[in-house]
Write an enzyme that holds these catalytic residues in place. Structure first.
Site, PDB file in Angstrom:
ATOM      1  N   ASN A 106       0.850  -1.188   0.000  1.00 27.67           N
ATOM      2  CA  ASN A 106       0.000   0.000   0.000  1.00 27.67           C
ATOM      3  C   ASN A 106       0.883   1.234   0.000  1.00 27.67           C
ATOM      4  O   ASN A 106       1.985   1.213   0.549  1.00 27.67           O
ATOM      5  CB  ASN A 106      -0.880   0.019   1.262  1.00 27.67           C
ATOM      6  CG  ASN A 106      -1.779   1.244   1.330  1.00 27.67           C
ATOM      7  OD1 ASN A 106      -2.375   1.637   0.328  1.00 27.67           O
ATOM      8  ND2 ASN A 106      -1.869   1.868   2.497  1.00 27.67           N
ATOM      9  N   HIS A 108       0.860   5.138   1.336  1.00 27.78           N
ATOM     10  CA  HIS A 108       0.149   5.970   2.306  1.00 27.78           C
ATOM     11  C   HIS A 108       0.831   7.334   2.370  1.00 27.78           C
ATOM     12  O   HIS A 108       2.060   7.398   2.451  1.00 27.78           O
ATOM     13  CB  HIS A 108       0.167   5.292   3.680  1.00 27.78           C
ATOM     14  CG  HIS A 108      -0.573   6.068   4.714  1.00 27.78           C
ATOM     15  ND1 HIS A 108      -1.946   6.154   4.725  1.00 27.78           N
ATOM     16  CD2 HIS A 108      -0.140   6.834   5.745  1.00 27.78           C
ATOM     17  CE1 HIS A 108      -2.324   6.927   5.730  1.00 27.78           C
ATOM     18  NE2 HIS A 108      -1.257   7.354   6.362  1.00 27.78           N
ATOM     19  N   SER A 135       4.845   6.762   2.321  1.00 28.63           N
ATOM     20  CA  SER A 135       5.439   5.466   2.649  1.00 28.63           C
ATOM     21  C   SER A 135       4.770   4.381   1.830  1.00 28.63           C
ATOM     22  O   SER A 135       3.554   4.421   1.593  1.00 28.63           O
ATOM     23  CB  SER A 135       5.205   5.131   4.131  1.00 28.63           C
ATOM     24  OG  SER A 135       5.629   6.175   4.977  1.00 28.63           O
ATOM     25  N   ASP A 144      -2.649   0.633   7.995  1.00 31.52           N
ATOM     26  CA  ASP A 144      -1.437   1.418   7.704  1.00 31.52           C
ATOM     27  C   ASP A 144      -0.274   1.048   8.627  1.00 31.52           C
ATOM     28  O   ASP A 144       0.463   1.908   9.117  1.00 31.52           O
ATOM     29  CB  ASP A 144      -1.731   2.937   7.821  1.00 31.52           C
ATOM     30  CG  ASP A 144      -2.795   3.381   6.837  1.00 31.52           C
ATOM     31  OD1 ASP A 144      -2.904   2.764   5.764  1.00 31.52           O
ATOM     32  OD2 ASP A 144      -3.523   4.334   7.150  1.00 31.52           O
TER      33      ASP A 144
END
Ligand code: GAR
Length: 196
Positions: A106, A108, A135, A144
C-alpha cells in the site's frame, strides 16, 4: 514474471506510475486494475494502457466480508500473485489481509508510523513537523501498519497548506511506488529512501 493487480478508488495516478514502470521494465505484468468505485477516473487510464479492468462496487454488498470475497475472486481469476493498493480507500478486514499477507503493498501519504488514516498532511502541518512524505508498506490486518518498504520525504514550508503539500508529495509517490515494486519483484525488501 510476477502478475500484479492494482486496486484503486479514484484518479489512479499512482496506478499509472506503476503500470508504466511495469510495462517499461518488463519485470512484472500488470494483469488487473480493480476499482471499488464504478466512476473512478483510473479505470479509463488503465484501459488506455491495455490493462484489464474490473469494478467491485462495495455499495452492492451486504457487508465487508462479502465485498472482500468478490475482490478476492477477481484477483484469483486474474491469477494475480501481488496486489498493490494505490489510493484504494476501503479498510480491509483481517481475513482478506491474511490471504494476501506478504503479497499486498500500500502507499500511504505520511511518514509512517506517523499519521495512519486520513488527513495526513493537515495533521503533519498542525503538529509543526519539519518533514512530510509518503510510505509504501506491506499490508497487514492493522490499518497502515505493516513493515515499511520505502519512504520519500521533503521539508514542510512555512506557507504549506494540506493541498500544496499533497501536490508536492504526489510526484514523490509516483517515484517511490515503482521503485519499491521493482525491489519487491526482484526479491529485495530493503527499504527505498527518496529525499525530495
Ligand atoms: C494518494 O495520495 C495516496 O497516497 C492516497 O490517496 C491518493 C490517491 O491518488 N492514499 C491514501 O490516502 C490511502 N489511505 P491516486 O488515485 O491519484 O493514486
Amino acid at each position: 514474471m510476477r502478475r500484479v493487480a492494482v486496486l484503486i478508488s479514484g484518479s489512479g495516478s499512482n496506478m499509472v506510475s506503476l503500470v508504466a514502470a511495469m510495462q517499461a521494465d518488463k519485470a512484472a505484468d500488470p494483469v488487473l486494475v480493480l476499482s471499488n468505485r464504478p466512476d473512478a477516473g483510473g479505470l479509463a487510464k488503465a484501459a488506455a494502457f491495455g490493462v484489464p479492468t474490473a469494478v467491485v462496487d462495495h455499495t452492492a454488498f451486504a457487508d465487508r466480508a462479502a465485498f472482500e470475497g468478490a475482490v478476492h475472486a477477481e484477483l484469483v481469476a486474474a491469477k494475480a500473485d501481488l496486489v498493490c493498493l494505490a489510493g484504494f480507500m476501503r479498510i480491509l478486514g483481517e481475513d482478506f489481509t491474511r490471504l494476501w499477507e506478504g503479497r499486498m503493498l500500500n502507499i500511504h501519504p505520511s511518514l509512517l508510523p506517523k499519521y495512519k488514516g486520513l488527513n495526513t498532511h493537515a495533521r503533519a502541518i498542525a503538529a509543526g513537523d519539519e518533514q512530510a512524505g509518503c510510505s509504501v508498506h506491506e499490508v497487514t490486518a492493522e490499518l497502515d501498519d505493516g513493515p515499511v518498504l520505502g519512504q520519500a520525504r521533503l521539508a514542510i514550508r512555512p506557507d504549506d497548506t494540506p493541498d500544496t503539500l499533497a501536490a508536492r508529495i504526489l510526484p514523490l509517490e509516483h517515484r517511490l511506488y515503482p521503485a519499491v515494486l521493482r525491489r519487491v519483484v526482484a526479491g529485495d525488501r530493503s527499504p527505498v529512501v527518496i529525499q525530495g
